[in-house]
Structure formats: C-alpha cells, structure tokens
Design a protein around this motif. Structure first.
Motif, PDB file in Angstrom:
ATOM      1  N   PRO A  27       0.813  -1.219   0.000  1.00  0.00           N
ATOM      2  CA  PRO A  27       0.000   0.000   0.000  1.00  0.00           C
ATOM      3  C   PRO A  27       0.847   1.270   0.000  1.00  0.00           C
ATOM      4  CG  PRO A  27       0.031  -0.948   2.184  1.00  0.00           C
ATOM      5  CD  PRO A  27       0.715  -1.931   1.279  1.00  0.00           C
ATOM      6  N   ASP A  28       0.382   2.245  -0.760  1.00  0.00           N
ATOM      7  CA  ASP A  28       1.007   3.566  -0.765  1.00  0.00           C
ATOM      8  C   ASP A  28       0.248   4.452   0.223  1.00  0.00           C
ATOM      9  OD1 ASP A  28      -1.384   3.934  -2.088  1.00  0.00           O
ATOM     10  OD2 ASP A  28      -0.481   4.527  -3.985  1.00  0.00           O
ATOM     11  N   GLY A  29       0.642   5.689   0.305  1.00  0.00           N
ATOM     12  CA  GLY A  29       0.012   6.612   1.249  1.00  0.00           C
ATOM     13  C   GLY A  29      -1.472   6.795   1.005  1.00  0.00           C
ATOM     14  N   ASP A  30      -1.882   6.834  -0.267  1.00  0.00           N
ATOM     15  CA  ASP A  30      -3.303   6.979  -0.578  1.00  0.00           C
ATOM     16  C   ASP A  30      -4.105   5.788  -0.077  1.00  0.00           C
ATOM     17  OD1 ASP A  30      -2.958   9.419  -1.828  1.00  0.00           O
ATOM     18  OD2 ASP A  30      -2.824   8.563  -3.835  1.00  0.00           O
ATOM     19  N   ALA A  31      -3.572   4.595  -0.262  1.00  0.00           N
ATOM     20  CA  ALA A  31      -4.273   3.386   0.180  1.00  0.00           C
ATOM     21  C   ALA A  31      -4.400   3.359   1.702  1.00  0.00           C
ATOM     22  CB  ALA A  31      -3.545   2.140  -0.313  1.00  0.00           C
ATOM     23  N   ILE A  32      -3.324   3.708   2.378  1.00  0.00           N
ATOM     24  CA  ILE A  32      -3.353   3.707   3.847  1.00  0.00           C
ATOM     25  C   ILE A  32      -4.303   4.783   4.359  1.00  0.00           C
ATOM     26  CG2 ILE A  32      -1.965   4.082   5.925  1.00  0.00           C
ATOM     27  CD1 ILE A  32       0.415   2.899   4.281  1.00  0.00           C
TER      28      ILE A  32
END
Length: 64
Positions: A27-32
């Motif tokens: 996960p990237d920041g958007d997903a988190i």
C-alpha cells in the motif's frame, strides 16, 4: 454508480455489526489514508472494524 447500488450499500453497512476493511498489497500513502478514513468513519458510526494491510505499513507511513 446508480442510486440503487448506493442504496444497497448503505443498507448493508447500516445492518452490519462487524466490518473488515482491506487494501491492496504494497500500500502507498493513498491506500493507507483511505483505509484509515473509511475504518475510522465506520468506527465513529458504532461499527466494530478490523483494518487489514497484508503487507503491513512501511516505516515511512507509521506516523499515520
């Protein structure tokens, strides 16, 4: 999305007591951020929520 689908989702969320929210692998920041936003909103609505990241959170996002 049409209103029928949105209405069905709303009914299922209202009736659910326990909800699992998951994200994609690596996960990237958007997903988190999306996972946390939805998970916390559901908790505030009185739901029991389990937030799942199979790969965990990288050190660069631990502060979230």
């Amino acid at each position: 999305m049409d209103n029928e689908i949105i209405g069905a989702i709303k009914v299922r969320l209202e009736n659910a007591k326990n909800i699992v929210v998951a994200s994609h692998v690596r996960p990237d920041g958007d997903a988190i951020g999306s996972l946390l936003g939805l998970g916390l909103a559901l908790q505030n609505a009185g739901k029991s929520v389990q937030m799942v990241l199979v790969d965990g959170v990288s050190s660069s996002f631990k502060h979230l």
